[in-house]
Enzyme design. Structure first.
Site, PDB file in Angstrom:
ATOM      1  N   TYR A  32      27.398  26.940  46.313  1.00 22.17           N
ATOM      2  CA  TYR A  32      26.548  27.013  47.501  1.00 22.17           C
ATOM      3  C   TYR A  32      26.617  28.396  48.139  1.00 22.17           C
ATOM      4  CZ  TYR A  32      30.495  26.815  50.812  1.00 22.17           C
ATOM      5  OH  TYR A  32      31.617  27.099  51.549  1.00 22.17           O
ATOM      6  N   ARG A  51      26.000  36.877  44.775  1.00 25.24           N
ATOM      7  CA  ARG A  51      27.199  36.048  44.663  1.00 25.24           C
ATOM      8  C   ARG A  51      26.852  34.667  44.118  1.00 25.24           C
ATOM      9  NH1 ARG A  51      30.925  35.127  49.859  1.00 25.24           N
ATOM     10  NH2 ARG A  51      29.097  33.944  50.497  1.00 25.24           N
ATOM     11  N   LYS A 148      32.313  30.267  44.829  1.00 25.03           N
ATOM     12  CA  LYS A 148      31.938  29.523  46.041  1.00 25.03           C
ATOM     13  C   LYS A 148      31.426  28.132  45.646  1.00 25.03           C
ATOM     14  CE  LYS A 148      29.710  30.352  50.538  1.00 25.03           C
ATOM     15  NZ  LYS A 148      30.937  30.429  51.343  1.00 25.03           N
ATOM     16  N   LEU A 204      37.811  34.114  48.604  1.00 28.24           N
ATOM     17  CA  LEU A 204      36.384  34.285  48.423  1.00 28.24           C
ATOM     18  C   LEU A 204      36.012  35.747  48.671  1.00 28.24           C
ATOM     19  CD1 LEU A 204      33.654  32.803  47.938  1.00 28.24           C
ATOM     20  CD2 LEU A 204      33.419  32.733  50.427  1.00 28.24           C
TER      21      LEU A 204
END
Length: 284
Positions: A32, A51, A148, A204
């Site tokens: 996500y 990303r 992620k 992250l």
């Protein structure tokens, strides 16, 4: 009623349905992104899309993101829901193979793609004025935190532990060193130096993190990318977190101990101001 996007269609939220066999539901097999909207424009969109593709590739989900189409969808869903300030949530899963199986389905299985909006006061959020309180907690997540993914159960548990102890969030620790917050990257400031954990599989790779550190260097602030202990955090002059929806949000208390003066510090305020100024220039 909100309009959401599901697999190529904009539909009322109460009409959006996903199969019980979707691998996002059964295995948390999905990724996500959350993009911030300010003054009707998307902040950091290019970084989020890049990303997103990286996360898909790391999980071997065979889907290539169409940047232009994705921008069109983001702008339309914000317009349909009258979102001038808030967030757009995007999720892509490996899709519905028609049954439950640990093995990946055939590569031609369509992915499931969902987008929805949330109204939120971001630029003048109350926490920017008051700061937030955090607790420290052991980091028990899986080892690929750089992807992620939608498997957010442990961060959710950590957040609730913080709330049960009268705090706003938790900083997770590995071998005594802070990794990150439940939904943000963590920083301390000591003697004018900004310290934050270096990029690796342990945290992250925050889009806001990257931009804020660029702002720090523009302001000629010293930056050290290295692990720091929770004891260092207790003794810091200032602390803050960064995220898409929080920019540079001050931390005023850790484990019941005041950070610095116990009030939001000047470093996070300067960084937040420059971050917003620079990113609004590049917003789409």
């Amino acid at each position: 009623m909100r309009t959401v996007y599901l697999n190529g269609e904009f539909v009322p939220e109460n009409e959006a349905n996903v199969s019980i066999f979707d691998r996002g539901f059964l295995f948390a097999d999905g990724v996500y992104e959350v993009t911030t909207v300010v003054d009707g424009k998307l902040i950091g969109f290019e970084g989020h899309i890049q990303r997103l593709q990286r996360s898909l590739d790391e999980l071997k989900i065979p889907h290539k993101v169409d940047r232009d189409k994705m921008l069109e969808i983001h702008k339309e869903i914000a317009e349909r829901n009258n979102v001038t300030e808030g967030m757009i949530y995007l999720q892509i899963t490996r899709g519905n193979p028609g049954d439950r199986d640990f093995a990946f389905p055939p590569e031609d299985t369509p992915v499931t793609m969902v987008l929805f909006t949330q109204h939120k006061n971001i630029v003048h959020a109350k926490s920017l004025e008051t700061g937030i309180k955090v607790i420290s907690i052991e980091d028990l997540r899986w080892g690929r935190r750089d992807i992620k993914t939608v498997q957010l159960l442990y961060p959710s548990l950590a957040k609730m532990e913080a709330k049960s102890r009268g705090a706003d969030d938790a900083w997770m620790m590995q071998d005594g060193f802070v990794t990150e917050g439940t939904s943000n990257n963590a920083y301390i400031v000591k003697d004018g130096t900004i310290i934050t954990r270096h990029l690796s599989n342990d945290i992250l790779h925050g889009i806001t993190r990257k931009s804020v550190l660029e702002c720090a260097r523009m302001l000629q602030m010293k930056v050290e990318e290295r692990p720091f202990t929770i004891e260092e955090a207790y003794a810091a002059d200032e602390a803050f977190v960064t995220s898409a929806s929080g920019f540079a949000n001050p931390v005023v208390e850790i484990d019941g101990k005041a950070v610095g003066t116990g009030k939001p510090g000047a470093v996070s305020e300067k960084l937040r101001g420059l971050y917003l100024e620079e990113n609004m220039k590049a917003a789409v």
